[in-house]
Design an enzyme around this catalytic site. Structure first.
Site, PDB file in Angstrom:
ATOM      1  N   ASP A  67      64.978   5.208 -64.814  1.00  0.00           N
ATOM      2  CA  ASP A  67      63.845   5.285 -63.734  1.00  0.00           C
ATOM      3  C   ASP A  67      62.640   4.493 -64.091  1.00  0.00           C
ATOM      4  O   ASP A  67      62.435   3.723 -64.785  1.00  0.00           O
ATOM      5  CB  ASP A  67      63.680   6.870 -63.870  1.00  0.00           C
ATOM      6  N   ASN A 136      62.031  21.540 -68.434  1.00  0.00           N
ATOM      7  CA  ASN A 136      62.688  22.329 -67.256  1.00  0.00           C
ATOM      8  C   ASN A 136      64.455  22.019 -67.218  1.00  0.00           C
ATOM      9  O   ASN A 136      64.809  22.447 -66.183  1.00  0.00           O
ATOM     10  CB  ASN A 136      61.979  22.250 -65.960  1.00  0.00           C
ATOM     11  N   HIS A 138      65.330  18.822 -66.943  1.00  0.00           N
ATOM     12  CA  HIS A 138      65.447  17.571 -66.148  1.00  0.00           C
ATOM     13  C   HIS A 138      66.016  16.478 -66.862  1.00  0.00           C
ATOM     14  O   HIS A 138      65.708  16.086 -68.270  1.00  0.00           O
ATOM     15  CB  HIS A 138      64.393  17.041 -65.084  1.00  0.00           C
ATOM     16  N   GLU A 143      64.992  16.656 -61.089  1.00  0.00           N
ATOM     17  CA  GLU A 143      64.340  17.992 -61.326  1.00  0.00           C
ATOM     18  C   GLU A 143      65.451  19.073 -60.992  1.00  0.00           C
ATOM     19  O   GLU A 143      66.201  18.675 -60.169  1.00  0.00           O
ATOM     20  CB  GLU A 143      63.016  18.043 -60.526  1.00  0.00           C
TER      21      GLU A 143
END
Length: 243
Positions: A67, A136, A138, A143
Site C-alpha cells: 500500500d 481491528n 485489517h 478495513e
C-alpha cells in the site's frame, strides 16, 4: 494454516526472516510482497544483516509493497516509498527497477490501481507475501467490511487505523485519510503468505484468524481459505488461543 508461537518479538522476526532467506536462496527469480508499519522492522533488520554478512546477490529479487498513502510525495518521510527506501531498499542495494509501490500521487487513482495489479501479474505474481495485522483485523489497508474478492483499490482509512499510524506523524491532522491498498483478493493470489504479529493488542485478531469464523468483519480471516499460510506470533499475541 501453520501457526508458530514463539516467546517474543525478537523470535518472531528471526523465524519470519528464515522463510524469506530460504526463498531468496532457492528461487532464480523471486517476487516478494512487503509490508510497512512497525511490525516488519525487526525482520527487515535481520534480512539486511544476513545480506550484508553473506554479501548476497539480490539481483534476482523484485519487491511489491501492499500500500501507499494518497497525496504524499515520494520524498515525504511519512510516505511508504520513503520508509521502504530508508529501511530496506537502500541497505540491500535494490535498484528502483526492482521495487514497486502504488503511486499515491497518480492523477487517476483507479487506473493506478488497475495498473498495479497488472504489473504484479506481468511479473509472474507474488511468491512470498509478508503481512502484519491491525488491531481491528485489517490486512494491508483492507478495513472491516472489505470484500474478500477485492483487487487493488482506493480506501478511506478507518479512524482507528489513522490513530494507530499517527505516532509516525507530528499530529493527527497530518495523517492521510485515504490510501491505495492491494485488495484482499490480490493478497490471496500470492503463492505463500507469512503473517507476523506481536503484543496483546493483536491477540483478538489472531484468535479470530485461527479459531473464529470467516467473516468480512475480520479481514484477516480471509487467510483461512489460502493453502499456504504461516502465522508467526509471540506468546502475548497468542494469549487468547485455546490450543
Amino acid at each position: 494454516m501453520n501457526v508458530i508461537v514463539v516467546k517474543n518479538y525478537e523470535e518472531v522476526c528471526q523465524k519470519g526472516v528464515e522463510f524469506f532467506i530460504e526463498q531468496i536462496q532457492k528461487k532464480n527469480n523471486i517476487n516478494l510482497g512487503l509490508a510497512t508499519g512497525s511490525t516488519p522492522l525487526g525482520l527487515y533488520d535481520k534480512l539486511i544483516e544476513w545480506a550484508q554478512e553473506k554479501n548476497a546477490d539480490l539481483s534476482h529479487v523484485t519487491t511489491f509493497n501492499l500500500d501507499e498513502y494518497i497525496g504524499l510525495p515520494k520524498d515525504d518521510p511519512n510516505s511508504y516509498y520513503y520508509y521502504m527506501k530508508e529501511k530496506l531498499f537502500d541497505p540491500l542495494n535494490l535498484s528502483p527497477e526492482q521495487t514497486f509501490l502504488p503511486d499515491g500521487r497518480a492523477t487517476d487513482i483507479e487506473k493506478e490501481c488497475e495498473a498495479y495489479d497488472q504489473i504484479i501479474k506481468d511479473k509472474g505474481g507474488i511468491d512470498l507475501q509478508l503481512l502484519g495485522v491491525g488491531v481491528n483485523g485489517h490486512i494491508a489497508f483492507n478495513e472491516p467490511g472489505t470484500s474478500f474478492s477485492s483487487n487493488t483499490h482506493e480506501v478511506r482509512l478507518a479512524e482507528s487505523t489513522r490513530e494507530a499510524n499517527s505516532r509516525f506523524f507530528s499530529s493527527m491532522d497530518e495523517v492521510p485519510t485515504h490510501a491505495i491498498t492491494m485488495g484482499i483478493g490480490s493478497i490471496l493470489e500470492a503463492k505463500e503468505i507469512v503473517l507476523i504479529a506481536n503484543g496483546t493488542n493483536k491477540s483478538e485478531a489472531i484468535q479470530q484468524l485461527v479459531e473464529g469464523p470467516q467473516s468480512e468483519d475480520w479481514p484477516i480471516t480471509a487467510l483461512q481459505s489460502h493453502n499456504h499460510v504461516t502465522v508467526i506470533v509471540d506468546e502475548e499475541a497468542a494469549s487468547l488461543l485455546k490450543k
